[in-house]
Design a protein around this motif. Structure first.
Motif, PDB file in Angstrom:
ATOM      1  N   GLN A 240       0.806  -1.359  -0.146  1.00 57.79           N
ATOM      2  CA  GLN A 240       0.255   0.023   0.026  1.00 57.79           C
ATOM      3  C   GLN A 240       1.028   1.380  -0.142  1.00 57.79           C
ATOM      4  N   LYS A 241       2.114   1.058   0.455  1.00 56.86           N
ATOM      5  CA  LYS A 241       2.963   2.419   0.356  1.00 56.86           C
ATOM      6  C   LYS A 241       3.481   2.777  -0.918  1.00 56.86           C
ATOM      7  N   GLY A 242       3.543   1.581  -1.616  1.00 59.18           N
ATOM      8  CA  GLY A 242       3.460   1.778  -3.214  1.00 59.18           C
ATOM      9  C   GLY A 242       2.362   2.484  -3.952  1.00 59.18           C
ATOM     10  N   ILE A 243       1.360   2.254  -3.373  1.00 62.68           N
ATOM     11  CA  ILE A 243       0.193   2.861  -3.768  1.00 62.68           C
ATOM     12  C   ILE A 243       0.383   4.618  -3.743  1.00 62.68           C
ATOM     13  N   ILE A 244       0.797   4.726  -2.430  1.00 57.90           N
ATOM     14  CA  ILE A 244       0.989   6.155  -1.875  1.00 57.90           C
ATOM     15  C   ILE A 244       2.105   6.833  -2.824  1.00 57.90           C
ATOM     16  N   LEU A 245       3.129   6.100  -3.079  1.00 62.12           N
ATOM     17  CA  LEU A 245       4.242   6.819  -3.825  1.00 62.12           C
ATOM     18  C   LEU A 245       3.681   7.128  -5.282  1.00 62.12           C
ATOM     19  N   ALA A 246       2.911   6.156  -5.887  1.00 63.01           N
ATOM     20  CA  ALA A 246       2.712   6.368  -7.277  1.00 63.01           C
ATOM     21  C   ALA A 246       1.607   7.610  -7.199  1.00 63.01           C
ATOM     22  N   GLN A 247       0.709   7.632  -6.150  1.00 68.15           N
ATOM     23  CA  GLN A 247      -0.197   8.664  -6.300  1.00 68.15           C
ATOM     24  C   GLN A 247       0.428  10.163  -6.028  1.00 68.15           C
ATOM     25  N   PHE A 248       1.534   9.936  -4.936  1.00 65.20           N
ATOM     26  CA  PHE A 248       2.340  11.198  -4.893  1.00 65.20           C
ATOM     27  C   PHE A 248       3.007  11.678  -6.040  1.00 65.20           C
ATOM     28  N   VAL A 249       3.722  10.822  -6.815  1.00 67.91           N
ATOM     29  CA  VAL A 249       4.426  11.180  -8.011  1.00 67.91           C
ATOM     30  C   VAL A 249       3.381  11.881  -8.808  1.00 67.91           C
ATOM     31  N   ILE A 250       2.333  11.532  -9.083  1.00 71.45           N
ATOM     32  CA  ILE A 250       1.190  11.865 -10.229  1.00 71.45           C
ATOM     33  C   ILE A 250       0.689  13.187  -9.483  1.00 71.45           C
TER      34      ILE A 250
END
Lengths: 283, 361
Positions: free
Chosen positions: A146-156
């Motif tokens: 789920q941290k990966g989801i946050i990272l992806a959403q953060f970059v976008i």
């Protein structure tokens, strides 16, 4: 004679301009209406396919509730981090002159221009194949979590927030800060007490926009966090998973929830913009 | 008190260059110049908003050139920069950190400026005049050494403009702060200034006591800025004790002040040309410099004054008469009148040639 001629010329001119006006009206409104119809058809075809019963059933299903909760949680965290990075970055780009500023600005806009899938692929390669990436991943554990989801959403989301806050800070005359400093406020005080409150609504509008991008993020999330049911299943991933296994009713219900969120975001944006008298409407 | 030495700042289309400028304590110093002459830039450098390329600024003997804006004790006062998210009260009190003192100081200054009724308003809802008063209150509250006023009376209606001039003068007299006021309005400048500087293309053309500048402008540009309208070309020659200007008109000039012989420009203010024709005052203390002229044009200048253009054998002069006198004399086109030049100034020959150089540029 001359007067009559001028009068007739004037009338002719008036007729021509009225005709041009009518043509311009038609030219500008026709595509607008065509596109509006297309949007209505898209939204209508989703809403029209689903009954109220199916929607209630879907909302009460554990999977949908999980994906809504996960999406909201991850997108809020991602937006908060994006604000922490985006507001100072926007301020730096708005207020300071430095070498390579425009190149940096273009690079920051890259996530907006690149397909999210490519961005996610790049992130995956970075975290999996490079020393720094591996170190980061070993420390925080980002891939397929789920941290990966946050990272992806953060970059976008971050580029949207940087763009919006830059525009907001640029619209606030730097002399407000200087005047505050000449009254005895320190640089940080003048930023916190003057510029930041003045930019509040614009930053909020940027945050809403970034959050909307984050919650709807699919491509990059799919690459980094994968599409694991009840683990990394955000709303868009849930639609993807349900469509791929033929569970159309559930996918439709989730799509309707997404549309509801989008309408909420648009209303929120309008409200924030109205608070500011439309000042940040074109950010 | 404030001393500027060899200050230089390169701007897009000119360079602000001030070799030497001094402002005394408790002075009301007005910087007069047209738009784009560099006067606001100078204020911003003094306040620390901009950095000078070179040169030094001293305040009470201390070099403040590189000092932070907040440590300078120089406050920029501008009604445009009231903080829109704060009430008038919070705007005025923002510079005072101690809450207990803040309340009292805000009340005290607001009473002095007559703005207590505005304290709970939002600055956006105030008129321009009110905004200026609030900005002034905000500056006064922190007891600065110097208050900088950047065209504070610009774009105000005539009545507010006049009232604010009177108020500014009163406030300055009641305090021991130094005011530096930038404007393009000569009337505003002479109404307020104790000392004045005329700035052109980033250079101070002349500075000093107001009366000194008005009575002895250094060159044609300064003269035009301080209200001289008539410029005659000719040569100065000495005849016995007297100096005579021989040119477009032959004028006997001030004999107390020694003059250089040679090419010169004679500048005359419209108010210093007296009409002594029919129906007017026939006596004039200066029996010299009386000419017969024909009125070419007459038009009202204000409620109380009339401007007349007179022709003396091909040389046209602009003069001003009070309206009652103009009515009594029945001034109209074509009428013959006698005029007397009561005061004229010979412009510095060197300055004239220097001016020519800058004009060529």
């Amino acid at each position: 004679m001359e007067r009559r001629y001028l009068k007739s010329m004037g009338l002719k001119y008036l007729k021509i301009t009225t005709k041009i006006g009518e043509i311009m009206l038609k030219i500008s409104f026709t595509p607008l209406i065509v596109f509006l119809c297309l949007l209505i058809f898209i939204v209508g075809s989703i809403i029209g396919e689903i009954s109220l019963n199916d929607l209630i059933n879907a909302i009460s299903s554990e999977e949908v509730r999980f994906s809504v909760a996960l999406s909201v949680k991850c997108s809020i965290i991602a937006t908060a981090i994006a604000l922490l990075v985006g507001v100072p970055s926007g301020y730096a780009l708005a207020r300071y002159r430095f070498r390579g500023k425009e190149i940096i600005d273009s690079l920051i806009n890259l996530p907006i221009l690149l397909p999210p899938l490519v961005l996610g692929f790049g992130l995956l390669l970075f975290l999996g194949n490079t020393c720094i990436g591996q170190f980061i991943n070993n420390t925080i554990d980002l891939i397929f979590t789920q941290k990966g989801i946050i990272l992806a959403q953060f970059v976008i989301a971050t580029p949207f927030i940087i763009r919006t806050t830059r525009a907001v800070f640029e619209s606030i005359d730097v002399k407000y800060e200087y005047v505050a400093q000449s009254l005895g406020l320190s640089r940080s005080e003048s930023f916190l007490k003057i510029t930041l409150p003045m930019a509040k609504s614009g930053i909020l509008a940027g945050a809403i926009l970034g959050w909307a991008r984050a919650i709807g993020e699919f491509g990059a999330t799919l690459m980094i966090a994968g599409a694991t049911k009840m683990k990394t299943e955000t709303l868009p991933i849930a639609i993807f998973l349900n469509v791929s296994i033929g569970n159309i009713d559930l996918a439709l219900a989730i799509a309707v929830i997404h549309i509801a969120i989008a309408i909420l975001v648009i209303s929120l944006m309008k409200f924030v913009i109205n608070l500011n008298g439309g000042r940040y409407g074109r950010c | 008190m404030l001393k500027i030495i060899n200050l230089k700042k390169k701007l897009a289309d000119f360079t602000l260059k001030i070799d030497d400028l001094e402002v005394c304590k408790n002075d009301y110093f007005v910087i007069l110049g047209s738009s784009g002459s560099g006067k606001t830039t100078l204020l911003e450098i003094l306040a620390g908003f901009r950095k000078a390329d070179m040169g030094n600024i001293y305040l009470d003997g201390e070099d403040i050139t590189k000092k932070a804006i907040s440590d300078r004790k120089i406050v920029m006062c501008h009604g445009k920069y009231l903080f829109p998210h704060l009430s008038v009260k919070d705007n005025i009190g923002i510079g005072i950190k101690d809450k207990n003192i803040r309340e009292e100081r805000v009340r005290e200054i607001s009473e002095m400026l007559g703005i207590t009724h505005l304290l709970n308003r939002n600055p956006k809802t105030l008129s321009r005049g009110e905004q200026q008063r609030v900005a002034l209150a905000r500056a006064l509250v922190v007891n600065p050494k110097i208050i900088l006023l950047d065209e504070p009376l610009n774009a105000l209606d005539k009545l507010t403009h006049e009232n604010l001039i009177i108020e500014l003068k009163k406030i300055h007299e009641s305090l021991d702060s130094t005011f530096i006021h930038v404007t393009h309005d000569f009337i505003e400048a002479i109404a307020l200034a104790k000392s004045m500087a005329i700035i052109k293309n980033g250079n101070i053309e002349q500075y000093g006591d107001v009366n000194e500048i008005i009575n002895n402008p250094k060159n044609e540009f300064v003269a035009r800025f301080v209200g001289y309208k008539n410029f005659l070309k000719g040569r100065i020659k000495k005849y016995g004790e007297k100096y005579i200007f021989k040119g477009d008109l032959d004028v006997i000039i001030d004999k107390i002040k020694p003059q250089k012989e040679g090419d010169a420009i004679l500048a005359i203010r419209p108010e210093d040309i007296m009409l002594v024709g029919d129906g007017g005052c026939r006596y004039h203390y200066n029996r010299e410099n009386i000419f017969t002229a024909e009125i070419v044009d007459v038009y009202p200048l204000s409620l109380s004054t009339v401007r007349a253009v007179v022709d003396i054998e091909g040389t046209q002069l602009v003069c001003e008469v009070i309206r009652s006198k103009a009515n009594r004399m029945n001034l109209k086109k074509g009428k013959k009148v006698n005029i007397s030049i009561a005061y004229s100034v010979v412009l510095n020959n060197e300055a004239k040639s220097k001016n020519k150089k800058t004009n060529k540029k």
